[in-house]
Design a protein around this motif. Structure first.
Motif, short mmCIF file in Angstrom:
data_model
loop_
_atom_site.label_atom_id
_atom_site.label_comp_id
_atom_site.label_asym_id
_atom_site.label_seq_id
_atom_site.Cartn_x
_atom_site.Cartn_y
_atom_site.Cartn_z
N ALA A 73 26.46 130.41 43.37
CA ALA A 73 25.07 130.63 43.52
C ALA A 73 24.72 129.71 41.98
O ALA A 73 23.78 128.91 41.66
CB ALA A 73 24.52 131.63 43.65
N LEU A 74 25.47 130.28 40.89
CA LEU A 74 25.34 129.58 39.47
C LEU A 74 25.45 128.12 39.70
O LEU A 74 25.06 127.27 39.09
CB LEU A 74 25.95 130.52 38.65
CG LEU A 74 25.84 129.89 37.14
CD1 LEU A 74 24.52 129.85 36.54
CD2 LEU A 74 26.80 130.77 36.18
N ASP A 75 26.57 127.75 40.28
CA ASP A 75 27.05 126.42 40.36
C ASP A 75 26.20 125.58 41.01
O ASP A 75 26.07 124.54 40.83
CB ASP A 75 28.26 126.22 41.18
CG ASP A 75 29.10 124.87 41.26
OD1 ASP A 75 29.19 124.36 40.12
OD2 ASP A 75 29.08 124.51 42.41
N ALA A 86 23.39 121.12 31.27
CA ALA A 86 23.36 121.53 32.55
C ALA A 86 24.80 121.33 33.09
O ALA A 86 25.42 122.00 33.93
CB ALA A 86 22.48 120.79 33.20
N PRO A 87 25.46 119.96 32.84
CA PRO A 87 26.84 119.67 33.29
C PRO A 87 27.95 121.01 33.20
O PRO A 87 28.90 121.04 33.94
CB PRO A 87 27.19 118.55 32.96
CG PRO A 87 25.91 117.62 32.60
CD PRO A 87 25.10 118.82 32.03
N GLN A 91 31.05 122.63 35.46
CA GLN A 91 32.25 122.64 34.87
C GLN A 91 32.92 124.01 34.58
O GLN A 91 34.09 124.22 35.19
CB GLN A 91 32.39 121.72 33.59
CG GLN A 91 32.17 120.52 33.72
CD GLN A 91 31.58 119.79 32.39
OE1 GLN A 91 31.17 120.37 31.54
NE2 GLN A 91 32.10 118.45 32.54
N CYS A 92 32.22 124.78 34.17
CA CYS A 92 32.88 126.39 34.13
C CYS A 92 32.78 127.05 35.33
O CYS A 92 33.95 127.76 35.55
CB CYS A 92 32.07 127.18 32.92
SG CYS A 92 32.16 126.53 31.25
N VAL A 102 36.17 134.11 47.58
CA VAL A 102 36.02 134.41 46.42
C VAL A 102 34.92 133.64 45.38
O VAL A 102 34.12 134.47 44.98
CB VAL A 102 37.54 134.26 45.52
CG1 VAL A 102 37.14 134.19 43.95
CG2 VAL A 102 38.35 135.10 45.78
N TRP A 103 34.86 132.46 45.74
CA TRP A 103 33.50 131.87 44.96
C TRP A 103 32.37 132.30 45.41
O TRP A 103 31.44 132.40 44.58
CB TRP A 103 33.42 130.41 45.60
CG TRP A 103 33.92 129.45 44.46
CD1 TRP A 103 35.17 129.38 43.75
CD2 TRP A 103 33.41 128.39 43.61
NE1 TRP A 103 35.46 128.49 42.74
CE2 TRP A 103 34.15 127.77 42.84
CE3 TRP A 103 31.98 128.02 44.03
CZ2 TRP A 103 33.64 126.71 41.97
CZ3 TRP A 103 31.68 126.85 43.14
CH2 TRP A 103 32.41 126.28 42.23
N ASN A 104 32.15 132.89 46.56
CA ASN A 104 30.69 133.33 47.09
C ASN A 104 30.69 134.95 47.00
O ASN A 104 29.39 135.36 47.04
CB ASN A 104 30.77 133.04 48.56
CG ASN A 104 30.22 131.59 48.74
OD1 ASN A 104 29.22 131.17 48.73
ND2 ASN A 104 30.99 130.69 48.93
#
Length: 274
Positions: A73-75, A86-87, A91-92, A102-104
């Motif tokens: 969600a942050l991405d 913002a970029p 990137q992080c 895992v990402w979600n």
């Protein structure tokens, strides 16, 4: 991983419904680490997403990130043009290598509180002057810069029963130019060194080093330093015992590549000039 020692799961709907902390408790956010290996001694899970915290809020003051905000969600967060950093957020986020699941599920707060050197949310929030809002078990709260929150591998300044409620990124930090560098031993490996340089409108320079060190290290200067000055500052800020040593990189390799990445980031923000 089945946690066969768990006897109770509590899902509070409000802060006043949080149970009193006791030995054997564990806060449950995304659970991507908690359920990845045996957790000896844990008897009760306290589910934090059930509190219903708004994941993200953006206004003129900056960005407020709930500890339970998924990294995915942050991405996806869209930031106003004035926030030149913002970029760096994406990137992080993408420095966390994992499956779609895992990402979600993995959370920003979980990444911080696990305090692994390669945690990219540590790098992001230290580089952008992140401040954690912490709930104390007595019902109060305190604030702590993320650079002081993470003390070492799986070690934080959180006291028993405290909860990381959210992380605030101030607008001033989000307005900086940034340069991001990361390296690992393999194309899809865990970060061996992650370096972020920032430059504000007044010319103040900062360099944040994570993954290569046991805790985050940040070097602040009123203006971009020369290449030689930056290397000397790195040597002074990171003694031999602070370089991390694991299967993802030996200390001497981490020291070497950190120096190279730091110079690349410095030169990018300085326009290629010393």
């Amino acid at each position: 991983m089945d946690l066969d020692s768990i006897t109770e799961v509590v899902a509070p709907r409000a802060r006043d419904a949080l149970p009193a902390w006791r030995p054997g408790d564990a806060w449950l956010a995304g659970g991507t680490w908690l359920f990845s290996e045996p957790q000896d001694g844990i008897a009760r899970l306290i589910d934090l997403p059930s509190l219903g915290w708004e994941p993200l809020a953006v206004d003129d003051a900056g960005v407020r990130i709930a500890a339970t905000c998924p990294i995915a969600a942050l991405d996806r967060l869209a930031l106003p043009p004035a926030f030149r950093a913002a970029p760096l957020v994406g990137q992080c986020c993408r420095a966390l290598l994992g499956s779609f699941k895992v990402w979600n599920a993995a959370t920003v707060g979980g990444n911080l509180c696990l305090a692994l050197p390669a945690g990219p949310m540590i790098a992001l929030t230290v580089a952008l002057d992140g401040v954690g809002l912490i709930w104390t078990p007595e019902g109060g709260e305190r604030r702590l810069p993320v650079r002081d929150l993470v003390l070492g591998p799986q070690e934080t300044a959180l006291r028993p029963g405290e909860i990381l409620r959210r992380i605030d990124l101030p607008a001033a930090a989000l307005g900086r130019r940034t340069a991001f560098r990361r390296i690992s031993l393999s194309p899809n490996g865990r970060s061996g060194a992650l370096v972020i340089a920032t430059l504000d409108s007044a010319g103040a320079f900062a360099l944040t080093v994570t993954a290569a060190t046991r805790r985050p290290v940040r070097i602040d200067r009123p203006a971009p330093p020369s290449a030689e000055t930056l290397q000397a500052a790195l040597a002074a800020a990171i003694p031999d015992g602070l370089w991390y040593d694991d299967v993802h990189g030996a200390p001497d390799w981490r020291r070497h590549v950190t120096g190279l990445l730091a110079e690349e980031a410095r030169a990018e923000l300085a326009g290629g000039r010393a």
